[in-house]
Design a protein around this motif. Sequence first.
Motif, PDB file in Angstrom:
ATOM      1  N   ILE A  88       0.829  -1.203   0.000  1.00 44.62           N
ATOM      2  CA  ILE A  88       0.000   0.000   0.000  1.00 44.62           C
ATOM      3  C   ILE A  88       0.865   1.255   0.000  1.00 44.62           C
ATOM      4  N   GLY A  89       0.425   2.272  -0.733  1.00 45.84           N
ATOM      5  CA  GLY A  89       1.065   3.581  -0.681  1.00 45.84           C
ATOM      6  C   GLY A  89       2.533   3.539  -1.055  1.00 45.84           C
ATOM      7  N   ALA A  90       3.391   3.909  -0.123  1.00 50.74           N
ATOM      8  CA  ALA A  90       4.826   3.964  -0.388  1.00 50.74           C
ATOM      9  C   ALA A  90       5.398   2.608  -0.760  1.00 50.74           C
ATOM     10  N   ALA A  91       4.716   1.525  -0.371  1.00 50.30           N
ATOM     11  CA  ALA A  91       5.170   0.195  -0.775  1.00 50.30           C
ATOM     12  C   ALA A  91       5.100   0.027  -2.279  1.00 50.30           C
ATOM     13  N   VAL A  92       4.100   0.648  -2.918  1.00 48.45           N
ATOM     14  CA  VAL A  92       4.005   0.614  -4.376  1.00 48.45           C
ATOM     15  C   VAL A  92       5.156   1.428  -4.974  1.00 48.45           C
ATOM     16  N   ASP A  93       5.450   2.589  -4.364  1.00 47.64           N
ATOM     17  CA  ASP A  93       6.631   3.349  -4.790  1.00 47.64           C
ATOM     18  C   ASP A  93       7.868   2.456  -4.776  1.00 47.64           C
ATOM     19  N   LEU A  94       8.004   1.673  -3.718  1.00 45.11           N
ATOM     20  CA  LEU A  94       9.190   0.842  -3.541  1.00 45.11           C
ATOM     21  C   LEU A  94       9.281  -0.258  -4.589  1.00 45.11           C
ATOM     22  N   ILE A  95       8.183  -0.985  -4.822  1.00 41.38           N
ATOM     23  CA  ILE A  95       8.284  -2.122  -5.750  1.00 41.38           C
ATOM     24  C   ILE A  95       8.389  -1.660  -7.203  1.00 41.38           C
ATOM     25  N   THR A  96       7.842  -0.479  -7.525  1.00 45.96           N
ATOM     26  CA  THR A  96       7.970  -0.016  -8.904  1.00 45.96           C
ATOM     27  C   THR A  96       9.409   0.350  -9.240  1.00 45.96           C
ATOM     28  N   ALA A  97      10.236   0.596  -8.219  1.00 49.01           N
ATOM     29  CA  ALA A  97      11.656   0.857  -8.447  1.00 49.01           C
ATOM     30  C   ALA A  97      12.443  -0.437  -8.650  1.00 49.01           C
ATOM     31  N   CYS A  98      11.845  -1.586  -8.294  1.00 51.31           N
ATOM     32  CA  CYS A  98      12.541  -2.867  -8.418  1.00 51.31           C
ATOM     33  C   CYS A  98      12.573  -3.318  -9.879  1.00 51.31           C
ATOM     34  N   ASP A  99      13.450  -4.265 -10.171  1.00 54.40           N
ATOM     35  CA  ASP A  99      13.666  -4.705 -11.547  1.00 54.40           C
ATOM     36  C   ASP A  99      12.645  -5.745 -12.010  1.00 54.40           C
ATOM     37  N   ILE A 100      12.227  -6.620 -11.103  1.00 51.69           N
ATOM     38  CA  ILE A 100      11.221  -7.646 -11.393  1.00 51.69           C
ATOM     39  C   ILE A 100      10.327  -7.741 -10.163  1.00 51.69           C
ATOM     40  N   ARG A 101       9.037  -8.036 -10.381  1.00 52.02           N
ATOM     41  CA  ARG A 101       8.092  -8.133  -9.273  1.00 52.02           C
ATOM     42  C   ARG A 101       7.277  -9.421  -9.395  1.00 52.02           C
ATOM     43  N   TYR A 102       7.214 -10.163  -8.296  1.00 52.88           N
ATOM     44  CA  TYR A 102       6.353 -11.342  -8.201  1.00 52.88           C
ATOM     45  C   TYR A 102       5.484 -11.181  -6.957  1.00 52.88           C
ATOM     46  N   CYS A 103       4.367 -11.914  -6.908  1.00 53.82           N
ATOM     47  CA  CYS A 103       3.531 -11.844  -5.705  1.00 53.82           C
ATOM     48  C   CYS A 103       2.831 -13.169  -5.468  1.00 53.82           C
ATOM     49  N   SER A 104       2.315 -13.324  -4.262  1.00 50.34           N
ATOM     50  CA  SER A 104       1.480 -14.469  -3.932  1.00 50.34           C
ATOM     51  C   SER A 104       0.020 -14.092  -4.148  1.00 50.34           C
ATOM     52  N   GLN A 105      -0.848 -15.089  -4.155  1.00 56.51           N
ATOM     53  CA  GLN A 105      -2.250 -14.863  -4.516  1.00 56.51           C
ATOM     54  C   GLN A 105      -2.970 -13.975  -3.500  1.00 56.51           C
ATOM     55  N   ASP A 106      -2.480 -13.912  -2.264  1.00 59.81           N
ATOM     56  CA  ASP A 106      -3.137 -13.095  -1.247  1.00 59.81           C
ATOM     57  C   ASP A 106      -2.714 -11.626  -1.298  1.00 59.81           C
ATOM     58  N   ALA A 107      -1.834 -11.275  -2.225  1.00 58.62           N
ATOM     59  CA  ALA A 107      -1.345  -9.893  -2.295  1.00 58.62           C
ATOM     60  C   ALA A 107      -2.426  -8.952  -2.818  1.00 58.62           C
ATOM     61  N   PHE A 108      -2.386  -7.718  -2.311  1.00 55.62           N
ATOM     62  CA  PHE A 108      -3.237  -6.669  -2.872  1.00 55.62           C
ATOM     63  C   PHE A 108      -2.477  -5.352  -2.842  1.00 55.62           C
ATOM     64  N   PHE A 109      -2.859  -4.458  -3.743  1.00 46.83           N
ATOM     65  CA  PHE A 109      -2.079  -3.255  -4.005  1.00 46.83           C
ATOM     66  C   PHE A 109      -2.999  -2.041  -4.025  1.00 46.83           C
ATOM     67  N   SER A 110      -2.494  -0.913  -3.513  1.00 48.29           N
ATOM     68  CA  SER A 110      -3.270   0.322  -3.562  1.00 48.29           C
ATOM     69  C   SER A 110      -2.335   1.524  -3.559  1.00 48.29           C
ATOM     70  N   VAL A 111      -2.529   2.404  -4.531  1.00 52.57           N
ATOM     71  CA  VAL A 111      -1.833   3.699  -4.525  1.00 52.57           C
ATOM     72  C   VAL A 111      -2.701   4.608  -3.659  1.00 52.57           C
ATOM     73  N   LYS A 112      -2.440   4.613  -2.372  1.00 49.31           N
ATOM     74  CA  LYS A 112      -3.380   5.106  -1.365  1.00 49.31           C
ATOM     75  C   LYS A 112      -3.267   6.603  -1.089  1.00 49.31           C
ATOM     76  N   GLU A 113      -2.216   7.245  -1.587  1.00 49.65           N
ATOM     77  CA  GLU A 113      -1.936   8.614  -1.161  1.00 49.65           C
ATOM     78  C   GLU A 113      -3.095   9.579  -1.386  1.00 49.65           C
ATOM     79  N   VAL A 114      -3.819   9.423  -2.494  1.00 45.88           N
ATOM     80  CA  VAL A 114      -4.904  10.361  -2.791  1.00 45.88           C
ATOM     81  C   VAL A 114      -5.962  10.360  -1.690  1.00 45.88           C
ATOM     82  N   ASP A 115      -6.153   9.227  -1.020  1.00 46.57           N
ATOM     83  CA  ASP A 115      -7.124   9.149   0.070  1.00 46.57           C
ATOM     84  C   ASP A 115      -6.610   9.797   1.349  1.00 46.57           C
ATOM     85  N   LEU A 116      -5.334  10.098   1.388  1.00 42.18           N
ATOM     86  CA  LEU A 116      -4.737  10.795   2.532  1.00 42.18           C
ATOM     87  C   LEU A 116      -4.495  12.267   2.223  1.00 42.18           C
TER      88      LEU A 116
END
Length: 273
Positions: free
Chosen positions: A121-149
């Motif tokens: 969530i939020g800054a975590a998305v900032d962090l993973i978008t800087a990474c070279d490759i991204r994988y996740c497990s089925q329970d993962a969920f994502f939100s660019v949350k800043e606009v709600d703050l």
Amino acid sequence: MEDLKTLKVEFDEPSGVVQLILNRPSQRNALDDHFFTEFPRLLSALDENPSVRIVILKSSGNHFCSGIDLSVLSSVVGSQGEDQGRVREKLRRNIKRMQAAFSAVEECRKPVIAAVHGACIGAAVDLITACDIRYCSQDAFFSVKEVDLAITADLGTLQRLPRLVGDGNAWDLALTGRRIDALEAKQMGLVQKVYSTKSDMDENVGKIARDIASKSPLAVIGTKTVLMNSRDLSVAKGLDYVATWNAATLSSTDVNEVFTAQVEKRKPMFSKL
């Protein structure tokens, strides 16, 4: 290794694979001020370590990361009683410092793979978008949350996310703040693959990392460097850049080792950087 407050490091030296673990599980790995000091310093040290070939970024506990710790937000804003010109200048410097912590992923010569489970969530998305490759497990969920703050995301998502998921999807996620699940993240291109469980993801991402780590380290860091630089170059300038890079590195013994290993029917063995 220094005494770390927000991170944990596990290094399998024979393979050259480092697991860099966000380690504040009781706070859902929220990023506090210590993180923004420790993370870039640690990445720089791993980059300089000739035994390290690749980094896996993952988390302990039930979630990858719930974003920035609210204590960071309150500390960077400053007091209304202070001179506002100086407050704003200090705030800009703090934002730039936090941006640099995430940009350290791109500046690290070694590839960095994000392995995401649970909340991202939020800054975590900032962090993973800087990474070279991204994988996740089925329970993962994502939100660019800043606009709600009532915040404009300022640590890299608005710059990096469109390159990964396209302009339309990036605008959708950034303006609505809505949550997407692992399947939608895969369909958008935010992650490369979804695994059924965290343990399955950890096992398979480990295999991918070991495979990359077994290749010529000069070729691996060269590939990352050229891909990074080519994003901001025309095709012609990108081709010129890679020609210059290979002119400097093709004389490496790694090339001869590949051909020798093929003749001798064995796996190639490469020197450290």
